[in-house]
Enzyme design. Sequence first.
Site, PDB file in Angstrom:
ATOM      1  N   ARG A   1      10.515  10.925   3.388  1.00  0.00           N
ATOM      2  CA  ARG A   1       9.818  10.621   2.145  1.00  0.00           C
ATOM      3  C   ARG A   1       8.710   9.622   2.472  1.00  0.00           C
ATOM      4  O   ARG A   1       8.938   8.666   3.218  1.00  0.00           O
ATOM      5  CB  ARG A   1      10.826  10.015   1.163  1.00  0.00           C
ATOM      6  CG  ARG A   1      10.244   9.577  -0.138  1.00  0.00           C
ATOM      7  CD  ARG A   1      11.367   9.272  -1.121  1.00  0.00           C
ATOM      8  NE  ARG A   1      10.852   8.686  -2.326  1.00  0.00           N
ATOM      9  CZ  ARG A   1      11.069   7.416  -2.690  1.00  0.00           C
ATOM     10  NH1 ARG A   1      11.814   6.626  -1.945  1.00  0.00           N
ATOM     11  NH2 ARG A   1      10.555   6.954  -3.802  1.00  0.00           N
TER      12      ARG A   1
ATOM     13  N   ARG B   1       6.304  -0.749 -11.655  1.00  0.00           N
ATOM     14  CA  ARG B   1       7.658  -1.326 -11.603  1.00  0.00           C
ATOM     15  C   ARG B   1       7.630  -2.818 -11.950  1.00  0.00           C
ATOM     16  O   ARG B   1       8.635  -3.389 -12.341  1.00  0.00           O
ATOM     17  CB  ARG B   1       8.214  -1.104 -10.182  1.00  0.00           C
ATOM     18  CG  ARG B   1       9.682  -1.249 -10.077  1.00  0.00           C
ATOM     19  CD  ARG B   1      10.213  -0.578  -8.824  1.00  0.00           C
ATOM     20  NE  ARG B   1      10.054  -1.405  -7.642  1.00  0.00           N
ATOM     21  CZ  ARG B   1      10.649  -1.129  -6.477  1.00  0.00           C
ATOM     22  NH1 ARG B   1      11.411  -0.057  -6.343  1.00  0.00           N
ATOM     23  NH2 ARG B   1      10.489  -1.902  -5.436  1.00  0.00           N
TER      24      ARG B   1
ATOM     25  N   TRP C   1       0.809  -1.222   0.000  1.00  0.00           N
ATOM     26  CA  TRP C   1       0.000   0.000   0.000  1.00  0.00           C
ATOM     27  C   TRP C   1       0.841   1.269   0.000  1.00  0.00           C
ATOM     28  O   TRP C   1       0.320   2.357  -0.239  1.00  0.00           O
ATOM     29  CB  TRP C   1      -0.916   0.031   1.244  1.00  0.00           C
ATOM     30  CG  TRP C   1      -0.163  -0.251   2.515  1.00  0.00           C
ATOM     31  CD1 TRP C   1      -0.038  -1.471   3.126  1.00  0.00           C
ATOM     32  CD2 TRP C   1       0.624   0.658   3.282  1.00  0.00           C
ATOM     33  NE1 TRP C   1       0.775  -1.369   4.227  1.00  0.00           N
ATOM     34  CE2 TRP C   1       1.194  -0.071   4.348  1.00  0.00           C
ATOM     35  CE3 TRP C   1       0.904   2.025   3.177  1.00  0.00           C
ATOM     36  CZ2 TRP C   1       2.032   0.513   5.297  1.00  0.00           C
ATOM     37  CZ3 TRP C   1       1.739   2.613   4.117  1.00  0.00           C
ATOM     38  CH2 TRP C   1       2.288   1.858   5.162  1.00  0.00           C
TER      39      TRP C   1
ATOM     40  N   LYS D   1      -2.376  -8.405  -7.783  1.00  0.00           N
ATOM     41  CA  LYS D   1      -3.174  -8.286  -6.570  1.00  0.00           C
ATOM     42  C   LYS D   1      -2.640  -7.096  -5.779  1.00  0.00           C
ATOM     43  O   LYS D   1      -1.585  -7.157  -5.163  1.00  0.00           O
ATOM     44  CB  LYS D   1      -3.069  -9.552  -5.709  1.00  0.00           C
ATOM     45  CG  LYS D   1      -4.128  -9.561  -4.629  1.00  0.00           C
ATOM     46  CD  LYS D   1      -3.690 -10.165  -3.324  1.00  0.00           C
ATOM     47  CE  LYS D   1      -2.874  -9.282  -2.465  1.00  0.00           C
ATOM     48  NZ  LYS D   1      -3.497  -8.025  -2.004  1.00  0.00           N
TER      49      LYS D   1
ATOM     50  N   CYS E   1      10.311   1.388   2.352  1.00  0.00           N
ATOM     51  CA  CYS E   1      11.285   0.340   2.662  1.00  0.00           C
ATOM     52  C   CYS E   1      12.696   0.919   2.668  1.00  0.00           C
ATOM     53  O   CYS E   1      13.597   0.385   3.290  1.00  0.00           O
ATOM     54  CB  CYS E   1      11.191  -0.768   1.626  1.00  0.00           C
ATOM     55  SG  CYS E   1      11.275  -0.120  -0.046  1.00  0.00           S
TER      56      CYS E   1
ATOM     57  N   ALA F   1      -2.640  -4.032  -2.795  1.00  0.00           N
ATOM     58  CA  ALA F   1      -2.921  -4.065  -1.350  1.00  0.00           C
ATOM     59  C   ALA F   1      -4.378  -3.681  -1.100  1.00  0.00           C
ATOM     60  O   ALA F   1      -4.948  -2.854  -1.810  1.00  0.00           O
ATOM     61  CB  ALA F   1      -1.985  -3.111  -0.620  1.00  0.00           C
TER      62      ALA F   1
HETATM   63  P1  NAP Z   1       2.572  -6.917   3.513  1.00  0.00           P
HETATM   64  O1  NAP Z   1       1.681  -7.030   4.680  1.00  0.00           O
HETATM   65  O2  NAP Z   1       3.612  -7.937   3.309  1.00  0.00           O
HETATM   66  O3  NAP Z   1       1.605  -6.826   2.247  1.00  0.00           O
HETATM   67  C1  NAP Z   1       2.096  -6.702   0.945  1.00  0.00           C
HETATM   68  C2  NAP Z   1       1.127  -7.345  -0.018  1.00  0.00           C
HETATM   69  O4  NAP Z   1       1.045  -8.739   0.252  1.00  0.00           O
HETATM   70  C3  NAP Z   1      -0.290  -6.805   0.101  1.00  0.00           C
HETATM   71  O5  NAP Z   1      -0.868  -6.783  -1.169  1.00  0.00           O
HETATM   72  C4  NAP Z   1      -0.950  -7.846   0.973  1.00  0.00           C
HETATM   73  O6  NAP Z   1      -2.352  -7.915   0.864  1.00  0.00           O
HETATM   74  C5  NAP Z   1      -0.315  -9.097   0.447  1.00  0.00           C
HETATM   75  N1  NAP Z   1      -0.414 -10.237   1.345  1.00  0.00           N
HETATM   76  C6  NAP Z   1      -0.500 -10.235   2.691  1.00  0.00           C
HETATM   77  N2  NAP Z   1      -0.580 -11.508   3.148  1.00  0.00           N
HETATM   78  C7  NAP Z   1      -0.540 -12.314   2.056  1.00  0.00           C
HETATM   79  C8  NAP Z   1      -0.583 -13.731   1.872  1.00  0.00           C
HETATM   80  N3  NAP Z   1      -0.677 -14.570   2.891  1.00  0.00           N
HETATM   81  N4  NAP Z   1      -0.514 -14.207   0.613  1.00  0.00           N
HETATM   82  C9  NAP Z   1      -0.415 -13.377  -0.443  1.00  0.00           C
HETATM   83  N5  NAP Z   1      -0.383 -12.024  -0.327  1.00  0.00           N
HETATM   84  C10 NAP Z   1      -0.427 -11.510   0.914  1.00  0.00           C
HETATM   85  O7  NAP Z   1       3.350  -5.533   3.493  1.00  0.00           O
HETATM   86  P2  NAP Z   1       2.748  -4.084   3.663  1.00  0.00           P
HETATM   87  O8  NAP Z   1       2.500  -3.850   5.098  1.00  0.00           O
HETATM   88  O9  NAP Z   1       1.640  -3.857   2.707  1.00  0.00           O
HETATM   89  O10 NAP Z   1       3.975  -3.190   3.125  1.00  0.00           O
HETATM   90  C11 NAP Z   1       4.995  -2.816   3.932  1.00  0.00           C
HETATM   91  C12 NAP Z   1       6.218  -3.681   3.725  1.00  0.00           C
HETATM   92  O11 NAP Z   1       6.604  -3.654   2.354  1.00  0.00           O
HETATM   93  C13 NAP Z   1       7.414  -3.149   4.479  1.00  0.00           C
HETATM   94  O12 NAP Z   1       8.103  -4.192   5.099  1.00  0.00           O
HETATM   95  C14 NAP Z   1       8.255  -2.510   3.390  1.00  0.00           C
HETATM   96  O13 NAP Z   1       9.612  -2.430   3.702  1.00  0.00           O
HETATM   97  C15 NAP Z   1       7.989  -3.401   2.240  1.00  0.00           C
HETATM   98  N6  NAP Z   1       8.290  -2.716   0.971  1.00  0.00           N
HETATM   99  C16 NAP Z   1       9.389  -3.108   0.297  1.00  0.00           C
HETATM  100  C17 NAP Z   1       9.743  -2.461  -0.880  1.00  0.00           C
HETATM  101  C18 NAP Z   1      10.959  -2.891  -1.634  1.00  0.00           C
HETATM  102  O14 NAP Z   1      11.058  -2.512  -2.797  1.00  0.00           O
HETATM  103  N7  NAP Z   1      11.876  -3.639  -1.058  1.00  0.00           N
HETATM  104  C19 NAP Z   1       8.943  -1.416  -1.371  1.00  0.00           C
HETATM  105  C20 NAP Z   1       7.816  -1.041  -0.653  1.00  0.00           C
HETATM  106  C21 NAP Z   1       7.495  -1.716   0.527  1.00  0.00           C
HETATM  107  P3  NAP Z   1      -3.272  -7.123   1.927  1.00  0.00           P
HETATM  108  O15 NAP Z   1      -3.152  -5.710   1.592  1.00  0.00           O
HETATM  109  O16 NAP Z   1      -4.621  -7.689   1.717  1.00  0.00           O
HETATM  110  O17 NAP Z   1      -2.742  -7.442   3.286  1.00  0.00           O
END
Ligand code: NAP
Length: 487
Positions: free
Chosen positions: A287, A168, A159, A183, A293, A185
């Site tokens: 930012r 990307r 999200w 899929k 991340c 968020a």
């Molecule tokens: P998240 O909870 O891991 O969710 C990311 C995505 O995965 C969402 O679309 C989520 O759906 C989905 N998801 C959750 N549980 C799942 C499951 N069991 N099976 C399949 N999909 C599932 O992460 P977030 O809280 O949205 O984002 C924050 C994290 O992303 C941070 O740790 C950040 O560092 C990382 N991030 C990394 C980068 C990078 O490029 N390295 C860039 C941006 C963010 P729902 O929305 O329905 O939960």
Amino acid sequence: MSDREARVVEQVEKRLFLAGKWQDSSSGATFGVEDPSNRKVLCEIADAGKEDGLHALDAAARAQPEWAGTAPRERSEILYRSYQLLMERQEDLAVLMTLEMGKPLAEARGEIAYAAEFFRWFAEEAVRIEGGFATSPDGKSRFLVMRQPVGPCMLITPWNFPMAMGTRKIGPAIAAGCTMILKPAQQTPLSALALAGILGEAGLPEGVLSVLPTTDPGGITEPLLTDGRIRKVSFTGSTAVGRKLLEQSAGQVLRTSMELGGNAPFLVFDDADLDAAVDGAMLAKMRNIGEACTAANRIYAQSGIAEEFSRRLSERMGALRLGRGLEDGTDVGPLIDEKARDKVQGLVDDAVERGARVLVGGGPGEGPGHFYQPTVLADVPFAAELSTTEIFGPVAPVLSFDTEEEAVRAANDTEFGLVSYLYTQDLNRAMRVSEALETGMVGLNQGVVSNPAAPFGGVKHSGLGREGGRVGIDEFLDTKYVGIGGL
Ligand code: NAP
């Protein structure tokens, strides 16, 4: 909601983008999308279920051979038209993103431009997919190396950058000739639906892309990852979910790209240009409200300048205005939800209990939204929980160090390895420390590393693979070698 906000929400399709057509979910279920600045529901949208996922997969598998055979120039032009449409609609799309995610409007505009750049970059890459030719060392055979699309892909996005994390992945998938299911968020599906509409308008053939918002992420993605027809998963999100997806991918031996969590160290040496370092820290920390991340999670300042650096940083952080992202003058928007705000507060409380001093901020903001004050903590002990946990909020902990070795050791003392930042004017030190830091990216005298033309990604628990740059398309291509004999 103002008239303009209502118009922007009204314009978005609320149904699933299923195989190139707008459709209700098979169960008829919907869910509400909330504005994190006031907790009001913006609209209801279709809630995809397992059946919808399987329909999307049927379409993606059916469309794959023909799509792989399209002319690279045709795929390139679809991407270029989408880039243009994103930029033409930048303002409305920015308002939509701020409504569902909370970031200040200026940052949302910036994200639309950043997101669009991935399409322009991969429009250029689509026509530059190259193979190779060689003579075998014994001279008896010839090697022809060709690059082919990996096949239908599952794309899962977070999200915090609702548009850019989509482009990307979609950009290189289209450029390479892969079909895909996205899929997005649950908290930010509107940007993804708007993006689907743009790609449709730009001429993306039916079946190439489906966009499935859902309240049951695992319920949709697991059957797809274990089906056998999906050949790749590209995920951006938390390390915990990434691990789960890697396990699910093992059964069908899927190609995987994982952009996971970070815990970026930000090192400021005594010899740094202090003004530049404070500017860089503001960018690296603030930012996206700190919800990135790449956010500076631990700021290490050398003992000679630690106090002055903390003072200047606090002055800048204290001057930031907290508010609704759509209000003029807002510098910092709300966090995504209550859970996120409670987590940030818990980390600050833990650091203070262990001896950290609050220089500015330290508590929630006012109003019904999930606001948290820009915060600077000094004298943070190495044992504080926020040294090892991704804060994902506007909190800057400053820790001090004496020697270069100590700084590098502390910076690397984490399971994460996405990005680190380094401020020094000593060229030798800059090279030495850049080489020693265990991260996929280093910001050397700069506080932002994200750029569509550069390879973005991490090492250790921060992920696998790279997005953007020349290598970004490789993640969506297989290499086939044809050995030519009988010469
Ligand atoms: P998240 O909870 O891991 O969710 C990311 C995505 O995965 C969402 O679309 C989520 O759906 C989905 N998801 C959750 N549980 C799942 C499951 N069991 N099976 C399949 N999909 C599932 O992460 P977030 O809280 O949205 O984002 C924050 C994290 O992303 C941070 O740790 C950040 O560092 C990382 N991030 C990394 C980068 C990078 O490029 N390295 C860039 C941006 C963010 P729902 O929305 O329905 O939960």
